[in-house]
Design a protein around this motif. Structure first.
Motif, PDB file in Angstrom:
ATOM      1  N   ALA A   1       0.822  -1.216   0.000  1.00  0.00           N
ATOM      2  CA  ALA A   1       0.000   0.000   0.000  1.00  0.00           C
ATOM      3  C   ALA A   1       0.854   1.263   0.000  1.00  0.00           C
ATOM      4  CB  ALA A   1      -0.936  -0.010   1.208  1.00  0.00           C
ATOM      5  N   ASP A   2       2.083   1.173   0.499  1.00  0.00           N
ATOM      6  CA  ASP A   2       2.969   2.340   0.541  1.00  0.00           C
ATOM      7  C   ASP A   2       3.479   2.735  -0.844  1.00  0.00           C
ATOM      8  OD1 ASP A   2       2.794   2.605   3.338  1.00  0.00           O
ATOM      9  OD2 ASP A   2       4.347   1.084   3.623  1.00  0.00           O
ATOM     10  N   VAL A   3       3.332   1.841  -1.809  1.00  0.00           N
ATOM     11  CA  VAL A   3       3.767   2.139  -3.185  1.00  0.00           C
ATOM     12  C   VAL A   3       2.684   2.910  -3.935  1.00  0.00           C
ATOM     13  CG1 VAL A   3       4.569   1.119  -5.369  1.00  0.00           C
ATOM     14  CG2 VAL A   3       5.221   0.075  -3.195  1.00  0.00           C
ATOM     15  N   GLU A   4       1.456   2.834  -3.445  1.00  0.00           N
ATOM     16  CA  GLU A   4       0.323   3.447  -4.140  1.00  0.00           C
ATOM     17  C   GLU A   4       0.576   4.927  -4.425  1.00  0.00           C
ATOM     18  OE1 GLU A   4      -4.506   4.163  -3.589  1.00  0.00           O
ATOM     19  OE2 GLU A   4      -3.377   2.961  -2.139  1.00  0.00           O
ATOM     20  N   GLY A   5       0.428   5.288  -5.686  1.00  0.00           N
ATOM     21  CA  GLY A   5       0.566   6.679  -6.101  1.00  0.00           C
ATOM     22  C   GLY A   5       1.973   7.146  -6.372  1.00  0.00           C
ATOM     23  N   LEU A   6       2.976   6.374  -5.985  1.00  0.00           N
ATOM     24  CA  LEU A   6       4.357   6.779  -6.223  1.00  0.00           C
ATOM     25  C   LEU A   6       4.719   6.633  -7.695  1.00  0.00           C
ATOM     26  CD1 LEU A   6       6.328   5.237  -3.198  1.00  0.00           C
ATOM     27  CD2 LEU A   6       5.589   7.620  -3.501  1.00  0.00           C
ATOM     28  N   LYS A   7       5.467   7.599  -8.204  1.00  0.00           N
ATOM     29  CA  LYS A   7       5.988   7.530  -9.575  1.00  0.00           C
ATOM     30  C   LYS A   7       7.391   6.904  -9.499  1.00  0.00           C
ATOM     31  CE  LYS A   7       5.386  11.923  -9.677  1.00  0.00           C
ATOM     32  NZ  LYS A   7       5.394  13.360 -10.050  1.00  0.00           N
TER      33      LYS A   7
ATOM     34  N   ALA B   1       0.889  -3.483 -10.003  1.00  0.00           N
ATOM     35  CA  ALA B   1       0.207  -4.425  -9.110  1.00  0.00           C
ATOM     36  C   ALA B   1       0.095  -3.883  -7.689  1.00  0.00           C
ATOM     37  CB  ALA B   1       0.938  -5.764  -9.103  1.00  0.00           C
ATOM     38  N   MET B   2       0.910  -2.873  -7.378  1.00  0.00           N
ATOM     39  CA  MET B   2       0.842  -2.228  -6.065  1.00  0.00           C
ATOM     40  C   MET B   2       0.265  -0.819  -6.172  1.00  0.00           C
ATOM     41  SD  MET B   2       4.461  -3.568  -4.402  1.00  0.00           S
ATOM     42  CE  MET B   2       5.464  -3.199  -5.863  1.00  0.00           C
ATOM     43  N   ASP B   3      -0.384  -0.551  -7.310  1.00  0.00           N
ATOM     44  CA  ASP B   3      -1.042   0.740  -7.570  1.00  0.00           C
ATOM     45  C   ASP B   3      -0.065   1.909  -7.626  1.00  0.00           C
ATOM     46  OD1 ASP B   3      -3.642  -0.355  -7.738  1.00  0.00           O
ATOM     47  OD2 ASP B   3      -3.801  -0.377  -5.552  1.00  0.00           O
ATOM     48  N   GLY B   4       1.185   1.612  -8.013  1.00  0.00           N
ATOM     49  CA  GLY B   4       2.145   2.667  -8.275  1.00  0.00           C
ATOM     50  C   GLY B   4       2.158   3.005  -9.757  1.00  0.00           C
ATOM     51  N   ASN B   5       2.862   4.058 -10.108  1.00  0.00           N
ATOM     52  CA  ASN B   5       2.951   4.503 -11.501  1.00  0.00           C
ATOM     53  C   ASN B   5       4.374   4.293 -12.010  1.00  0.00           C
ATOM     54  OD1 ASN B   5       0.222   5.558 -11.513  1.00  0.00           O
ATOM     55  ND2 ASN B   5       1.005   7.225 -10.241  1.00  0.00           N
ATOM     56  N   ALA B   6       4.569   3.289 -12.837  1.00  0.00           N
ATOM     57  CA  ALA B   6       5.899   2.959 -13.342  1.00  0.00           C
ATOM     58  C   ALA B   6       6.256   3.829 -14.539  1.00  0.00           C
ATOM     59  CB  ALA B   6       5.962   1.493 -13.728  1.00  0.00           C
ATOM     60  N   THR B   7       7.514   4.287 -14.559  1.00  0.00           N
ATOM     61  CA  THR B   7       7.997   5.115 -15.656  1.00  0.00           C
ATOM     62  C   THR B   7       9.313   4.556 -16.177  1.00  0.00           C
ATOM     63  OG1 THR B   7       7.009   7.095 -14.666  1.00  0.00           O
ATOM     64  CG2 THR B   7       8.700   7.442 -16.348  1.00  0.00           C
ATOM     65  N   PRO B   8       9.302   3.844 -17.302  1.00  0.00           N
ATOM     66  CA  PRO B   8      10.574   3.400 -17.875  1.00  0.00           C
ATOM     67  C   PRO B   8      11.373   4.608 -18.371  1.00  0.00           C
ATOM     68  CG  PRO B   8       8.722   2.138 -18.748  1.00  0.00           C
ATOM     69  CD  PRO B   8       8.147   3.331 -18.041  1.00  0.00           C
ATOM     70  N   MET B   9      12.652   4.633 -18.047  1.00  0.00           N
ATOM     71  CA  MET B   9      13.519   5.699 -18.547  1.00  0.00           C
ATOM     72  C   MET B   9      14.968   5.243 -18.447  1.00  0.00           C
ATOM     73  SD  MET B   9      13.832   8.651 -15.569  1.00  0.00           S
ATOM     74  CE  MET B   9      12.152   9.197 -15.742  1.00  0.00           C
ATOM     75  N   ALA B  10      15.833   5.915 -19.168  1.00  0.00           N
ATOM     76  CA  ALA B  10      17.260   5.593 -19.142  1.00  0.00           C
ATOM     77  C   ALA B  10      17.819   5.840 -17.747  1.00  0.00           C
ATOM     78  CB  ALA B  10      18.012   6.431 -20.164  1.00  0.00           C
ATOM     79  N   PHE B  11      18.746   4.982 -17.349  1.00  0.00           N
ATOM     80  CA  PHE B  11      19.327   5.070 -16.006  1.00  0.00           C
ATOM     81  C   PHE B  11      20.001   6.418 -15.772  1.00  0.00           C
ATOM     82  CE2 PHE B  11      22.705   3.546 -12.905  1.00  0.00           C
ATOM     83  CZ  PHE B  11      21.818   3.405 -11.832  1.00  0.00           C
ATOM     84  N   ALA B  12      20.624   6.947 -16.807  1.00  0.00           N
ATOM     85  CA  ALA B  12      21.349   8.217 -16.669  1.00  0.00           C
ATOM     86  C   ALA B  12      20.433   9.397 -16.361  1.00  0.00           C
ATOM     87  CB  ALA B  12      22.139   8.503 -17.944  1.00  0.00           C
ATOM     88  N   GLU B  13      19.128   9.245 -16.595  1.00  0.00           N
ATOM     89  CA  GLU B  13      18.183  10.341 -16.390  1.00  0.00           C
ATOM     90  C   GLU B  13      17.551  10.329 -14.996  1.00  0.00           C
ATOM     91  OE1 GLU B  13      15.257  10.077 -19.464  1.00  0.00           O
ATOM     92  OE2 GLU B  13      16.741   9.993 -21.081  1.00  0.00           O
ATOM     93  N   VAL B  14      17.826   9.292 -14.209  1.00  0.00           N
ATOM     94  CA  VAL B  14      17.090   9.099 -12.957  1.00  0.00           C
ATOM     95  C   VAL B  14      17.383  10.187 -11.929  1.00  0.00           C
ATOM     96  CG1 VAL B  14      16.701   7.545 -11.011  1.00  0.00           C
ATOM     97  CG2 VAL B  14      16.897   6.624 -13.324  1.00  0.00           C
ATOM     98  N   TYR B  15      18.640  10.538 -11.717  1.00  0.00           N
ATOM     99  CA  TYR B  15      18.993  11.516 -10.680  1.00  0.00           C
ATOM    100  C   TYR B  15      18.224  12.824 -10.882  1.00  0.00           C
ATOM    101  CZ  TYR B  15      21.811  14.487  -7.592  1.00  0.00           C
ATOM    102  OH  TYR B  15      22.215  15.357  -6.595  1.00  0.00           O
ATOM    103  N   GLN B  16      18.325  13.375 -12.068  1.00  0.00           N
ATOM    104  CA  GLN B  16      17.672  14.664 -12.327  1.00  0.00           C
ATOM    105  C   GLN B  16      16.157  14.528 -12.268  1.00  0.00           C
ATOM    106  OE1 GLN B  16      19.416  17.338 -12.403  1.00  0.00           O
ATOM    107  NE2 GLN B  16      17.822  18.831 -12.892  1.00  0.00           N
TER     108      GLN B  16
ATOM    109  N   VAL C   1       9.974  14.599 -11.539  1.00  0.00           N
ATOM    110  CA  VAL C   1       9.393  13.845 -12.657  1.00  0.00           C
ATOM    111  C   VAL C   1       9.015  12.441 -12.193  1.00  0.00           C
ATOM    112  CG1 VAL C   1       9.851  12.863 -14.945  1.00  0.00           C
ATOM    113  CG2 VAL C   1      10.636  15.175 -14.386  1.00  0.00           C
ATOM    114  N   VAL C   2       9.871  11.857 -11.358  1.00  0.00           N
ATOM    115  CA  VAL C   2       9.545  10.604 -10.669  1.00  0.00           C
ATOM    116  C   VAL C   2       9.850  10.806  -9.175  1.00  0.00           C
ATOM    117  CG1 VAL C   2       9.969   9.092 -12.655  1.00  0.00           C
ATOM    118  CG2 VAL C   2      11.840   9.609 -11.070  1.00  0.00           C
ATOM    119  N   ASP C   3       9.218   9.978  -8.350  1.00  0.00           N
ATOM    120  CA  ASP C   3       9.463  10.053  -6.912  1.00  0.00           C
ATOM    121  C   ASP C   3      10.640   9.205  -6.481  1.00  0.00           C
ATOM    122  OD1 ASP C   3       7.166  11.695  -6.298  1.00  0.00           O
ATOM    123  OD2 ASP C   3       5.933   9.932  -6.718  1.00  0.00           O
ATOM    124  N   GLY C   4      10.962   8.187  -7.286  1.00  0.00           N
ATOM    125  CA  GLY C   4      12.046   7.298  -6.913  1.00  0.00           C
ATOM    126  C   GLY C   4      12.284   6.250  -7.973  1.00  0.00           C
TER     127      GLY C   4
END
Length: 328
Positions: A162-168, A183-198, A204-207
């Motif tokens: 339930a703690d994943v719900e709503g997280l990007k 499956a945990m009601d989170g929002n998955a965002t595929p992206m290149a690894f190099a873009e994650v920090y920014q 843009v994403v929560d984690g």
């Protein structure tokens, strides 16, 4: 179900190509690696190259290009298949889009532990996955350790699904990972690894989710201070060679390369365990809030539709999935 070792098939194939391969000239191979030069993977790949050069008396040489300078991981996987790049080290996660067998190890919680993963990948499970890779033009040489992947984010600790719900959440480019977060009601965002920090820094994403050395070495812990040890994925990585390059080698050279690949996996695994421990110390010293999961059963139960969907789409992989799930 009995699997025929892909490595045995390669050995038989070597007999067929041996006549022309034995006439081959010296071969200079280029290798792809996304990591920095002092990373466990990088050190192991350099040991692989050193052993090949030594054992072939310099007839075959290998140079690894670190830091992803030869391109992105998806592009490099395709270039390995085409023989443009000779070898590389890849997560099996991104391979799942084109090689269904590799997707099996991307199923959440399919391995019970890292030692169990070693045992199965070095045996029949690794051989079965290897067959699928070989059919797509990629020869596995050794299975590397990428640890267990866990969630990190800038919003809150994760203790239950339930703690994943709503997280990007950033995930690797694989539908299974999108389904896992969904499956945990989170929002998955595929992206290149190099873009994650920014992307985390700007919201843009929560984690994201990854192993401790990746979380630490990229400084993601600076922008996502909650690290929750769900350990939902234990995805091995592969030191691989292009089948096109493999077929240029003599049978003797193939044996040297395969042995060097397996030896490098042993080097990498030992270095990885040391690096993982030091990374956890660094992130905790940097203020990361680390929490363990007292009961993973709710997470495992939440993954039921992920397994059902995967097996519905890949019924021919049911035996392989069950082989892993039923192992001690």
């Amino acid at each position: 179900m009995k699997f025929v070792s892909g490595f045995k098939k390669l050995a038989l194939g070597a007999v067929l190509v041996g006549t022309t391969a034995s006439m081959a000239n010296a071969l200079d191979m280029r290798g792809w690696n996304i990591h920095v030069e002092d990373y466990p993977v990088s050190i192991a790949m350099d040991s692989f190259a050193d052993e090949i050069a030594e054992k072939t008396d310099g007839e075959v040489t290998a140079e690894t290009y670190h830091n992803g300078v030869l391109g992105s991981q998806p592009d490099a996987i395709e270039q390995i298949r085409l023989g443009i790049i000779d070898f590389g080290e890849f997560s099996l996660g991104p391979m799942g889009q084109s090689i269904p067998e590799t997707n099996v190890v991307s199923l959440p919680f399919i391995f019970k532990s890292i030692p169990q993963m070693y045992e199965l990948m070095d045996g029949a499970v690794g051989d079965a996955i290897g067959e699928g890779m070989i059919a797509k033009g990629i020869v596995p040489l050794g299975w590397y350790d990428a640890g267990a992947r866990s969630f990190y984010n800038s919003v809150r600790p994760i203790n239950t699904p339930a703690d994943v719900e709503g997280l990007k959440v950033r995930v690797m480019n694989n539908d299974l990972f999108v389904d896992m977060v969904a499956a945990m009601d989170g929002n998955a965002t595929p992206m290149a690894f190099a873009e994650v920090y920014q992307s985390i820094k700007t919201g843009v994403v929560d984690g994201a989710e990854n192993n401790p050395p990746s979380y630490e070495s990229t400084n993601h812990f600076e922008v996502a201070q909650y690290y929750s040890l769900t350990e939902h994925l234990i995805i091995p990585e592969c030191l691989c060679m292009s089948l096109k390059t493999w077929e240029k080698l003599t049978p003797e050279q193939q044996d040297i390369v395969m042995t060097a690949g397996r030896n490098s996996a042993n080097v990498q695994r030992e270095l990885w365990q040391e690096r993982e421990a030091s990374s956890m110390e660094i992130v905790q010293a940097g203020g990361t809030v680390v929490n363990t999961i007292a009961d993973k059963a709710p997470f495992q139960t939440a993954m039921t539709p992920v397994y059902e969907g995967f097996l519905a789409d890949n019924p021919d992989l049911t035996d392989l999935v069950n082989m892993i799930r039923d192992a001690d």
